[in-house]
Design a protein around this motif. Structure first.
Motif, PDB file in Angstrom:
ATOM      1  N   GLU A  86      45.217  27.555  40.902  1.00 21.98           N
ATOM      2  CA  GLU A  86      43.870  27.791  41.106  1.00 21.98           C
ATOM      3  C   GLU A  86      42.829  27.340  39.976  1.00 21.98           C
ATOM      4  O   GLU A  86      43.288  27.281  38.970  1.00 21.98           O
ATOM      5  N   PHE A  87      41.768  27.157  40.456  1.00 20.62           N
ATOM      6  CA  PHE A  87      40.703  26.810  39.434  1.00 20.62           C
ATOM      7  C   PHE A  87      39.679  27.911  39.474  1.00 20.62           C
ATOM      8  O   PHE A  87      38.493  27.551  39.878  1.00 20.62           O
ATOM      9  N   VAL A  88      40.013  28.991  39.180  1.00 20.50           N
ATOM     10  CA  VAL A  88      38.884  30.177  39.187  1.00 20.50           C
ATOM     11  C   VAL A  88      38.752  30.880  38.128  1.00 20.50           C
ATOM     12  O   VAL A  88      38.190  31.967  37.899  1.00 20.50           O
ATOM     13  N   ALA A  89      39.430  30.422  36.809  1.00 18.42           N
ATOM     14  CA  ALA A  89      39.233  31.142  35.614  1.00 18.42           C
ATOM     15  C   ALA A  89      38.020  30.797  35.026  1.00 18.42           C
ATOM     16  O   ALA A  89      37.368  30.035  35.248  1.00 18.42           O
ATOM     17  N   PRO A  90      37.530  32.008  34.140  1.00 18.40           N
ATOM     18  CA  PRO A  90      36.271  31.647  33.431  1.00 18.40           C
ATOM     19  C   PRO A  90      36.326  30.444  32.712  1.00 18.40           C
ATOM     20  O   PRO A  90      37.286  29.952  32.007  1.00 18.40           O
ATOM     21  N   GLU A  91      35.020  29.894  32.161  1.00 18.87           N
ATOM     22  CA  GLU A  91      35.213  28.750  31.445  1.00 18.87           C
ATOM     23  C   GLU A  91      35.569  28.881  30.256  1.00 18.87           C
ATOM     24  O   GLU A  91      35.883  29.950  29.604  1.00 18.87           O
ATOM     25  N   SER A 123      35.564  23.667  35.593  1.00 20.67           N
ATOM     26  CA  SER A 123      35.229  22.666  35.134  1.00 20.67           C
ATOM     27  C   SER A 123      36.417  21.645  34.936  1.00 20.67           C
ATOM     28  O   SER A 123      36.208  20.287  34.869  1.00 20.67           O
ATOM     29  N   ALA A 124      37.640  22.314  34.954  1.00 23.58           N
ATOM     30  CA  ALA A 124      38.781  21.236  34.647  1.00 23.58           C
ATOM     31  C   ALA A 124      38.998  20.661  36.092  1.00 23.58           C
ATOM     32  O   ALA A 124      39.453  19.379  35.926  1.00 23.58           O
ATOM     33  N   LEU A 125      38.878  21.331  37.106  1.00 25.57           N
ATOM     34  CA  LEU A 125      38.921  20.516  38.516  1.00 25.57           C
ATOM     35  C   LEU A 125      37.949  19.772  38.530  1.00 25.57           C
ATOM     36  O   LEU A 125      38.373  18.314  39.196  1.00 25.57           O
ATOM     37  N   GLU A 126      36.786  19.760  38.152  1.00 21.69           N
ATOM     38  CA  GLU A 126      35.583  18.576  38.256  1.00 21.69           C
ATOM     39  C   GLU A 126      36.026  17.470  37.502  1.00 21.69           C
ATOM     40  O   GLU A 126      36.007  16.209  37.888  1.00 21.69           O
TER      41      GLU A 126
END
Length: 120
Positions: A68-73, A35-38
């Protein structure tokens, strides 16, 4: 410094060892949620992205980039030294804010020893 796109969020932060990425302990890279990437894409954040990581009252802060942008929300993984620098515990909520720095226009290097001068 404040003229660029704006992004800020509060995330629960854990050391990168929680996801088996001990190789990231020596750097300053963060693992953020998708969501941070979005949100960063929506505001037109430039690349590379630089973030200020701070405690919620803003008294302690340091900086890092994103890997990376793969962490849980609602979660961020970062090197343990950043948690120590901010005097934060595993699972504490920290402020992550996009920062932009002006491009360098000049740099001067000084050799650490005379031996380096002989190389060139």
């Amino acid at each position: 410094f404040g003229a660029g796109p704006r992004f800020s969020c509060q995330l629960r932060c854990y050391p990168v060892s929680f996801i088996g990425r001990d190789d990231l302990e020596t750097g300053n890279r963060l693992v953020l949620p998708p969501s941070a990437l979005e949100r960063l894409t929506r505001v037109g954040a430039p690349s590379p992205m630089l973030f200020e990581i701070s405690d919620l009252d803003g008294r302690r802060r340091t900086h890092g980039g994103v890997l990376e942008f793969v962490a849980p929300e609602e979660t961020c993984y970062l090197p343990a030294w950043i948690l120590r620098q901010l005097m934060a515990e595993e699972g504490d909520v920290l402020q992550i804010a996009l920062k932009s720095l002006p491009g360098a226009t000049f740099v001067r290097f000084r050799p650490a020893s005379v031996a380096l001068l002989r190389v060139y």
